[in-house]
Design a protein around this motif. Sequence first.
Motif, PDB file in Angstrom:
ATOM      1  N   ASP A  50     -39.525  38.565  84.979  1.00 45.96           N
ATOM      2  CA  ASP A  50     -38.873  37.552  84.730  1.00 45.96           C
ATOM      3  C   ASP A  50     -37.253  37.535  85.395  1.00 45.96           C
ATOM      4  OD1 ASP A  50     -37.939  39.686  82.893  1.00 45.96           O
ATOM      5  OD2 ASP A  50     -37.401  38.462  81.333  1.00 45.96           O
ATOM      6  N   LEU A  51     -36.793  38.684  85.611  1.00 43.02           N
ATOM      7  CA  LEU A  51     -35.483  38.853  86.022  1.00 43.02           C
ATOM      8  C   LEU A  51     -35.551  38.206  87.679  1.00 43.02           C
ATOM      9  CD1 LEU A  51     -34.095  42.095  84.590  1.00 43.02           C
ATOM     10  CD2 LEU A  51     -33.521  39.647  83.846  1.00 43.02           C
ATOM     11  N   ILE A  52     -36.608  39.121  88.022  1.00 40.80           N
ATOM     12  CA  ILE A  52     -36.867  38.816  89.807  1.00 40.80           C
ATOM     13  C   ILE A  52     -37.106  37.363  89.751  1.00 40.80           C
ATOM     14  CG2 ILE A  52     -38.446  39.183  91.537  1.00 40.80           C
ATOM     15  CD1 ILE A  52     -38.952  42.032  90.624  1.00 40.80           C
ATOM     16  N   ARG A  53     -37.787  36.596  88.835  1.00 35.64           N
ATOM     17  CA  ARG A  53     -38.082  35.153  88.953  1.00 35.64           C
ATOM     18  C   ARG A  53     -36.921  34.400  88.798  1.00 35.64           C
ATOM     19  NH1 ARG A  53     -41.837  35.200  86.153  1.00 35.64           N
ATOM     20  NH2 ARG A  53     -41.035  34.793  83.980  1.00 35.64           N
ATOM     21  N   THR A  54     -35.932  35.001  88.027  1.00 37.60           N
ATOM     22  CA  THR A  54     -34.565  34.070  87.831  1.00 37.60           C
ATOM     23  C   THR A  54     -33.609  34.184  88.895  1.00 37.60           C
ATOM     24  OG1 THR A  54     -34.722  34.471  85.239  1.00 37.60           O
ATOM     25  CG2 THR A  54     -32.677  34.081  86.184  1.00 37.60           C
ATOM     26  N   ALA A  55     -33.555  35.536  89.483  1.00 35.96           N
ATOM     27  CA  ALA A  55     -32.587  35.834  90.526  1.00 35.96           C
ATOM     28  C   ALA A  55     -33.160  35.145  91.769  1.00 35.96           C
ATOM     29  CB  ALA A  55     -32.480  37.237  90.710  1.00 35.96           C
ATOM     30  N   SER A  56     -34.503  35.033  91.921  1.00 36.28           N
ATOM     31  CA  SER A  56     -35.071  34.685  93.325  1.00 36.28           C
ATOM     32  C   SER A  56     -35.034  33.252  93.271  1.00 36.28           C
ATOM     33  CB  SER A  56     -36.568  34.871  93.536  1.00 36.28           C
ATOM     34  OG  SER A  56     -36.639  36.278  93.510  1.00 36.28           O
ATOM     35  N   THR A  57     -35.309  32.380  92.112  1.00 36.30           N
ATOM     36  CA  THR A  57     -35.248  31.132  91.892  1.00 36.30           C
ATOM     37  C   THR A  57     -33.919  30.542  92.187  1.00 36.30           C
ATOM     38  OG1 THR A  57     -37.021  30.846  90.380  1.00 36.30           O
ATOM     39  CG2 THR A  57     -35.419  28.995  90.641  1.00 36.30           C
ATOM     40  N   ALA A  58     -32.683  31.466  91.561  1.00 39.07           N
ATOM     41  CA  ALA A  58     -31.195  31.049  91.921  1.00 39.07           C
ATOM     42  C   ALA A  58     -30.859  31.059  93.309  1.00 39.07           C
ATOM     43  CB  ALA A  58     -30.505  31.808  90.905  1.00 39.07           C
TER      44      ALA A  58
END
Length: 579
Positions: free
Chosen positions: A302-310
């Motif tokens: 979820d952290l990777i997804r959040t950082a990648s989306t941002a």
Amino acid sequence: MPLDAICLQAVVEELRPQLLGLRIDKVQQPARDQVILLLRGRRLLLNAGANAPRIQLTEIVRDNPAEPPMFCMLLRKHLTGAKIAGLAQPPLERLVRLELDVTDDFGRPGRRTLVLEAMGRRSNLILLDGEGRIIECLRRVDAEMSAQRQVLPGLYYEPPAAGDRLVVIEETEEGFYEKLSAANPERRIDAFLLDHYFGISPLMARELAFRAAGETDSRLCALKDGAALWREVGSFLSAVRESRFTPVCLRREGRPAEFSCLPVAQYGAAMETETYGSFSQLLDAFYEAREQQERTRQRGADLIRTASTARDRLRRKLSQQEKDYAEIQHRDQLRICGDLITANLYRMERGQGRLVCENYYDEAGGEAVIQLDPLLTPQQNAAKYYKRYTKAKTAERYLREQMAAARRDLEYLESVLEEIGLAETEQDFLDIRSELREAGFLKKQGKKETRQRPAKPREFRTSGGFQVLVGRNNRQNDRLTLKEADHRDIWLHTQKLHGSHVILRTGGQAVGEDDLVEAAKLAAWYSQARESGNVPVDYVQVRYVKKPAGARPGMVVYTGHQTVNVTPEEALVKRLKIR
């Protein structure tokens, strides 16, 4: 590769004399699929994960969650203080039974059995009482999941059904030749072995085919007779029956690719072969990197997804800003249009759609064609062009500021993604999550969050005895460099690449070249350049490292640095690591 039945037999044979008679001091569950039994200073790992089911003694210290899972609490209740009375594996089954002598609350002796089913996606860890009933299991299997076999508390335990293939160690020469004569000559040798025998792995089937016919994909018709194949199969069976095993790891380009309990020759020079002193050491070395990747995938998804989306959103925003910035560089043309309209007001009429006039800004004396709004007066058209010019001039300043901020945030998010890839413990992920929340990339939770004690930096000691600290995340990098380090310490960081801040504590003493190079290799290892060679690492005294006002966590500037080129070495990192 997963642990096959023969490798499991080798592990069990190795563990049995080391474990019998030991008592369980503690029970830990560092991950959902992992249970560790602490036995007089030894750690017995039972892993029921789909990708790495196994049993072994481990030297790797794993962090435990703040609150132990319910399964761990139940194991502690039943197994703390239990004595290991037996360790058994049914013939070439991927199943291990750990027999335990226990004493209940009233001092009465009893028996508990911990069963590890190391069967890929169907792996499980099951606790049985003295009568063979299931007390609890890591994964419950009800009738909807399997009509043939349920695994639920209260039911009597039934082992997995055996297949119709012959257990390979029970084969005889006569039986082998009978099966060989009835087989299709076009059948591949390894497929023939896997079709008829239980307990043999695809790797070993290919190895036997290679030894008998020279190629792993050889067919039965390539054999002049069955003698060569039986000779290899017979030799293999003798080694298994007599427990003549060797812990072997096969590496491709330095990375573990396969492991086996018997020598493997089929890969030739394509892989390097490394022999270990024990199967537990082999399994630790093989699965350590894989478990790190799995932890990152599970806990950091979820952290990777959040950082990648941002990050992707910022990239799109920055691209549009750069496009807008390029367009407003031609804003002088708007002012010129306003000037030309003003200069030709006397010859213009309301409702005119365009103005064709002499362009006195053009040295060649050419004409200018200016589009007009027919609903506006000539004066209003001129004012409109001047207003657009003023707006573009103001926008340039704001766009420069916004683009600079976007680039800073983009660089910051790239560093966060690198942090997630290097995260090792549950606390590392919690710290990164908190950092993203403070930076505004994660929403703050409604309820008040429990404050977590931040993890300590990674600690190493060089060959010369100097302490080296490596930051785990951006906030820790700031704290380590700007608050905790002495101004005489040496700060190291990979040049123009994201990575951890590294502090070589000097205590005011002179540092030798070897110690500096070792610290530089640590900086290269904990960076984007981990897999690279000849990595430039900058180093300078901490006093010359500053943080710009308003900079994101982990972002610093430095002057007066020197550079050393090094190649990261995993073996060096493990040798120097303290915690």
